[in-house]
Design an enzyme around this catalytic site. Structure first.
Site, PDB file in Angstrom:
ATOM      1  CG  ASP A  10      -0.162   0.136   2.471  1.00 15.24           C
ATOM      2  OD1 ASP A  10       0.630  -0.532   3.052  1.00 15.24           O
ATOM      3  OD2 ASP A  10      -0.874   0.569   3.584  1.00 15.24           O
ATOM      4  CG  HIS A 238      12.562   3.223   8.402  1.00  9.19           C
ATOM      5  ND1 HIS A 238      12.063   3.626   7.242  1.00  9.19           N
ATOM      6  CD2 HIS A 238      13.279   3.743   9.497  1.00  9.19           C
ATOM      7  CE1 HIS A 238      12.441   4.968   7.739  1.00  9.19           C
ATOM      8  NE2 HIS A 238      12.242   4.995   8.628  1.00  9.19           N
TER       9      HIS A 238
END
Ligand code: CA
Length: 312
Positions: A10, A238
């Site tokens: 996404d 991250h």
């Protein structure tokens, strides 16, 4: 060893950084990118993926397939952490166009043509992967490894107290995929916060790297850094790039455990809660959970990627 992978994404910010691992790491061969509804508007996700391929110097080399525009059984739920997912920056229009073949069809076809050869790095809600299973019930057995970014290791989530974003958005798909029989490894939000949180000195060192790719990183990272500051997280997170990196750098894993995993999808209070049980006598393990990594090694490996820069 080269890993042939499909990244299901996404695409916003850290998704783009995961794509750079797939596009540019010497031990990665990225076969395709599949887009799933999640972080930001679907068309924006597609543009973000194409911009990232352009930034990597690989325009036209890796197909981008459009997938699910909504979760299996619920409306779209936007993430608040990313702005437009490309640093709210005006990039030139990418040259590459998306493929005409839909994501789930591409997943099934590529895996079917290469049984036991393809790894899937799933870094968004698991709607496309669930759809591929619905199209081909043998799909999980033909995939080499499924790497999932999702869930919390019995800790507080980033959408609600109970849930991490990817599992919250499509909990039906997440539960279905975890139980589907893939060789599955999970990178959790919990591990992300403890091992993939890059503070100002680390980001300043990246800003000093003199490649266009490092500049691209710094532009895209900014909204996440600013958002995190509003919720008490000092640095940018991250999770997706970590998930991709661990596939090509398995030496960075320091500890993992076999667990039973399932996702709650009936309750409102605990929607998307990921249950991880480490008692094999009670619940047979279905996933490997990464428990500890070489956090400094991950950061250095990512800096090396940015230093090497785009493919020319
Ligand atoms: Ca993602």
């Amino acid at each position: 060893m080269t890993r042939r992978m499909i990244i299901d994404t996404d695409t916003a910010a850290d998704d783009s950084f995961a794509l750079l691992v797939g596009l540019l790491h010497p031990d990665s061969q990225l076969e395709a990118v599949t887009i799933v509804s999640g972080n930001v508007d679907f068309e924006q996700e597609v543009e973000n993926a194409l911009i990232t391929i352009e930034a990597a110097g690989r325009s036209g080399e890796v197909p981008v397939h459009l997938g699910a525009r909504v979760p299996l059984a619920r409306p779209w739920y936007e993430a608040s952490a990313h702005g437009d997912g490309k640093g709210n920056h005006d990039f030139p229009k990418p040259r590459q166009q998306p493929s005409d073949e839909r994501a789930a069809d591409a997943l099934v076809r590529i895996v079917d043509e290469n049984p036991g050869e393809i790894d899937i790095v799933a870094i968004g809600p698991l709607t496309n992967i669930a759809t591929a299973i619905a199209l081909d019930r043998d799909f999980p057995q033909k995939v080499r490894e499924l790497r999932i970014m999702g869930g919390c290791d019995n800790s507080v989530g980033n959408v609600t107290a109970a849930a991490e974003y990817n599992f919250y958005v499509d909990p039906e798909a997440a539960d279905m995929v975890l139980r589907a029989g893939f060789d599955t490894t999970v990178v959790t939000w919990t591990l992300t916060l403890s091992h993939a949180l890059w503070g100002e000195p680390m980001l300043a060192a990246i800003a000093d790297i003199e490649t266009d790719l490092a500049k691209f990183f710094t532009i895209l990272d900014k909204p996440n850094l600013e958002f995190n500051g509003t919720v008490g997280i000092v640095g940018s997170t991250h999770p997706d790039s970590l998930t991709a990196m661990l596939l090509v750098r398995p030496d960075l894993v320091r500890a993992s455990s076999r667990r039973f995993a399932a996702v709650e999808h009936h309750s409102d209070l605990t929607r998307g809660y990921s249950l991880f049980d480490d008692r094999p006598a009670r619940n047979a393990p279905n996933v490997t959970v990464i428990d500890d990594i070489d956090a400094e090694g991950f950061y250095r490996a990512y800096c090396d990627l940015l230093k090497a820069g785009a493919k020319r």
